[in-house]
Design a protein around this motif. Sequence first.
Motif, PDB file in Angstrom:
ATOM      1  N   UNK A   1       1.386 -53.835  41.306  1.00 21.07           N
ATOM      2  CA  UNK A   1       1.103 -53.786  43.090  1.00 21.07           C
ATOM      3  C   UNK A   1       2.309 -54.261  44.471  1.00 21.07           C
ATOM      4  N   UNK A   2       3.108 -54.531  43.556  1.00 24.82           N
ATOM      5  CA  UNK A   2       4.794 -53.939  44.412  1.00 24.82           C
ATOM      6  C   UNK A   2       4.697 -52.194  44.127  1.00 24.82           C
ATOM      7  N   UNK A   3       4.876 -51.606  43.697  1.00 25.43           N
ATOM      8  CA  UNK A   3       4.579 -49.954  42.521  1.00 25.43           C
ATOM      9  C   UNK A   3       3.767 -49.537  44.272  1.00 25.43           C
ATOM     10  N   UNK A   4       2.447 -50.188  44.147  1.00 26.45           N
ATOM     11  CA  UNK A   4       1.500 -50.012  45.227  1.00 26.45           C
ATOM     12  C   UNK A   4       2.272 -49.893  46.466  1.00 26.45           C
ATOM     13  N   UNK A   5       2.812 -51.132  47.293  1.00 27.10           N
ATOM     14  CA  UNK A   5       2.947 -51.142  48.212  1.00 27.10           C
ATOM     15  C   UNK A   5       4.435 -50.462  48.441  1.00 27.10           C
ATOM     16  N   UNK A   6       4.472 -50.095  47.499  1.00 23.28           N
ATOM     17  CA  UNK A   6       6.616 -49.160  47.267  1.00 23.28           C
ATOM     18  C   UNK A   6       5.976 -47.974  47.926  1.00 23.28           C
ATOM     19  N   UNK A   7       4.924 -47.147  46.996  1.00 21.74           N
ATOM     20  CA  UNK A   7       4.417 -45.739  46.857  1.00 21.74           C
ATOM     21  C   UNK A   7       4.042 -45.827  48.673  1.00 21.74           C
ATOM     22  N   UNK A   8       3.042 -46.751  49.222  1.00 24.20           N
ATOM     23  CA  UNK A   8       2.302 -46.627  50.475  1.00 24.20           C
ATOM     24  C   UNK A   8       3.008 -46.472  51.380  1.00 24.20           C
ATOM     25  N   UNK A   9       4.457 -47.804  51.449  1.00 20.90           N
ATOM     26  CA  UNK A   9       5.915 -47.414  52.066  1.00 20.90           C
ATOM     27  C   UNK A   9       6.482 -45.942  52.442  1.00 20.90           C
ATOM     28  N   UNK A  10       6.441 -45.435  50.891  1.00 22.75           N
ATOM     29  CA  UNK A  10       7.208 -44.195  50.466  1.00 22.75           C
ATOM     30  C   UNK A  10       6.232 -42.794  51.368  1.00 22.75           C
ATOM     31  N   UNK A  11       5.066 -43.010  51.615  1.00 28.00           N
ATOM     32  CA  UNK A  11       4.096 -41.810  52.392  1.00 28.00           C
ATOM     33  C   UNK A  11       4.182 -42.345  54.045  1.00 28.00           C
ATOM     34  N   UNK A  12       4.522 -43.370  54.162  1.00 19.67           N
ATOM     35  CA  UNK A  12       4.664 -43.823  56.018  1.00 19.67           C
ATOM     36  C   UNK A  12       5.410 -43.862  56.257  1.00 19.67           C
ATOM     37  N   UNK A  13       7.042 -42.934  55.209  1.00 15.25           N
ATOM     38  CA  UNK A  13       8.323 -43.474  55.248  1.00 15.25           C
ATOM     39  C   UNK A  13       9.230 -44.226  56.020  1.00 15.25           C
ATOM     40  N   UNK A  14       8.203 -45.614  56.218  1.00  8.17           N
ATOM     41  CA  UNK A  14       9.064 -47.189  56.513  1.00  8.17           C
ATOM     42  C   UNK A  14      10.294 -47.175  55.355  1.00  8.17           C
ATOM     43  N   UNK A  15      11.449 -47.671  55.370  1.00  7.84           N
ATOM     44  CA  UNK A  15      12.402 -47.439  54.709  1.00  7.84           C
ATOM     45  C   UNK A  15      12.784 -49.068  53.911  1.00  7.84           C
ATOM     46  N   UNK A  16      12.557 -50.430  55.330  1.00  8.22           N
ATOM     47  CA  UNK A  16      12.254 -51.253  53.808  1.00  8.22           C
ATOM     48  C   UNK A  16      11.086 -51.720  54.373  1.00  8.22           C
ATOM     49  N   UNK A  17      11.294 -51.334  52.048  1.00  5.04           N
ATOM     50  CA  UNK A  17       9.354 -52.551  51.369  1.00  5.04           C
ATOM     51  C   UNK A  17       9.682 -53.658  51.178  1.00  5.04           C
ATOM     52  N   UNK A  18       9.348 -54.570  51.465  1.00  5.73           N
ATOM     53  CA  UNK A  18       8.908 -55.797  50.613  1.00  5.73           C
ATOM     54  C   UNK A  18       8.052 -55.902  51.146  1.00  5.73           C
ATOM     55  N   UNK A  19       7.643 -56.369  49.878  1.00  3.41           N
ATOM     56  CA  UNK A  19       5.770 -56.305  49.576  1.00  3.41           C
ATOM     57  C   UNK A  19       5.690 -57.930  50.090  1.00  3.41           C
ATOM     58  N   UNK A  20       4.125 -57.897  49.814  1.00  6.30           N
ATOM     59  CA  UNK A  20       3.528 -58.723  50.640  1.00  6.30           C
ATOM     60  C   UNK A  20       4.006 -59.656  51.488  1.00  6.30           C
ATOM     61  N   UNK A  21       2.682 -60.041  52.584  1.00  8.73           N
ATOM     62  CA  UNK A  21       2.718 -60.565  53.720  1.00  8.73           C
ATOM     63  C   UNK A  21       3.889 -62.363  53.812  1.00  8.73           C
ATOM     64  N   UNK A  22       4.342 -63.499  53.511  1.00  6.75           N
ATOM     65  CA  UNK A  22       4.830 -63.841  53.082  1.00  6.75           C
ATOM     66  C   UNK A  22       6.319 -63.935  52.461  1.00  6.75           C
ATOM     67  N   UNK A  23       6.006 -62.861  51.443  1.00 10.67           N
ATOM     68  CA  UNK A  23       8.350 -62.667  51.425  1.00 10.67           C
ATOM     69  C   UNK A  23       8.210 -61.470  52.488  1.00 10.67           C
ATOM     70  N   UNK A  24       7.870 -61.386  53.682  1.00 13.11           N
ATOM     71  CA  UNK A  24       8.184 -60.523  54.530  1.00 13.11           C
ATOM     72  C   UNK A  24       8.426 -61.402  56.142  1.00 13.11           C
ATOM     73  N   UNK A  25       7.304 -62.984  55.422  1.00  6.89           N
ATOM     74  CA  UNK A  25       7.631 -63.791  56.571  1.00  6.89           C
ATOM     75  C   UNK A  25       8.734 -64.781  55.826  1.00  6.89           C
ATOM     76  N   UNK A  26       9.450 -64.792  54.784  1.00 14.44           N
ATOM     77  CA  UNK A  26      10.716 -65.188  54.541  1.00 14.44           C
ATOM     78  C   UNK A  26      11.436 -64.592  54.657  1.00 14.44           C
ATOM     79  N   UNK A  27      11.186 -63.698  54.911  1.00 14.33           N
ATOM     80  CA  UNK A  27      12.374 -62.885  55.022  1.00 14.33           C
ATOM     81  C   UNK A  27      13.435 -62.932  56.311  1.00 14.33           C
ATOM     82  N   UNK A  28      12.336 -62.657  57.191  1.00 14.13           N
ATOM     83  CA  UNK A  28      12.261 -62.787  58.655  1.00 14.13           C
ATOM     84  C   UNK A  28      12.903 -64.564  59.101  1.00 14.13           C
ATOM     85  N   UNK A  29      12.214 -65.368  58.578  1.00 15.17           N
ATOM     86  CA  UNK A  29      12.766 -66.725  58.977  1.00 15.17           C
ATOM     87  C   UNK A  29      14.125 -67.003  58.728  1.00 15.17           C
ATOM     88  N   UNK A  30      14.662 -66.412  57.326  1.00 14.51           N
ATOM     89  CA  UNK A  30      15.883 -66.753  57.288  1.00 14.51           C
ATOM     90  C   UNK A  30      16.690 -66.404  57.416  1.00 14.51           C
TER      91      UNK A  30
END
Length: 149
Positions: free
Chosen positions: A87-116
């Motif tokens: 799953x982690x790899x899938x997120x990473x490759x999707x992000x690579x395709x769309x040219x996003x630099x920071x890839x935090x896989x998973x909505x909950x993980x992104x929320x945690x990073x944002x909250x912190x």
Amino acid sequence: MISQRKGSIINVTSLAAYAPSSVNTMYTSTKSFLTNFTESLHMDLKRYGINVQCLCPGFARTDFHKKLSLKKEPVDHHFMNWMDPSEVVKHSLNYLETGKILCIPGAANRLIAGLISMLPRRFYYYLMGTFGSKKNTQDRFMLPAPTVT
Ligand SMILES: NC(=O)c1ccc[n+]([C@@H]2O[C@H](COP(=O)([O-])OP(=O)(O)OC[C@H]3O[C@@H](n4cnc5c(N)ncnc54)[C@H](OP(=O)(O)O)[C@@H]3O)[C@@H](O)[C@H]2O)c1
């Protein structure tokens, strides 16, 4: 890569890069360094057509925790699920395709990073002090027990 004007670099850091912790002082610090380094590298290399990604997974089911001799098996919480590496790899490759630099896989993980990043620091230190293991820090750095005043 520079001479060919193409290529992709994925540096694996961690969600821990966003979460300073007394339990994992060196780990979170080096991951934080690597995250900053990777974003800087992106800014250096984008003009050469080289994609750089900073992959920051949360908990993933690999041998990583076993090798750290942690006694606990991966347990899913309501809020934070352990991801399969695929799953982690899938997120990473999707992000690579769309040219996003920071890839935090998973909505909950992104929320945690944002909250912190939004929490007042003193409150964050309090939370980490409450959930972190003080004994662990003491043992690792061979510190004397703190004096109670
Ligand atoms: N698993 C998680 O929950 C998690 C979460 C966030 C970030 N990460 C990050 O993800 C990355 C990969 O970890 P993983 O979860 O896939 O752990 P892993 O299953 O333990 O894999 C680590 C890999 O790194 C290799 N390795 C270790 N030390 C090395 C060295 N000095 N030189 C060359 N290769 C070395 C190991 O090779 P050998 O098997 O031959 O030792 C192994 O293939 C790490 O950077 C980790 O910080 C993991």
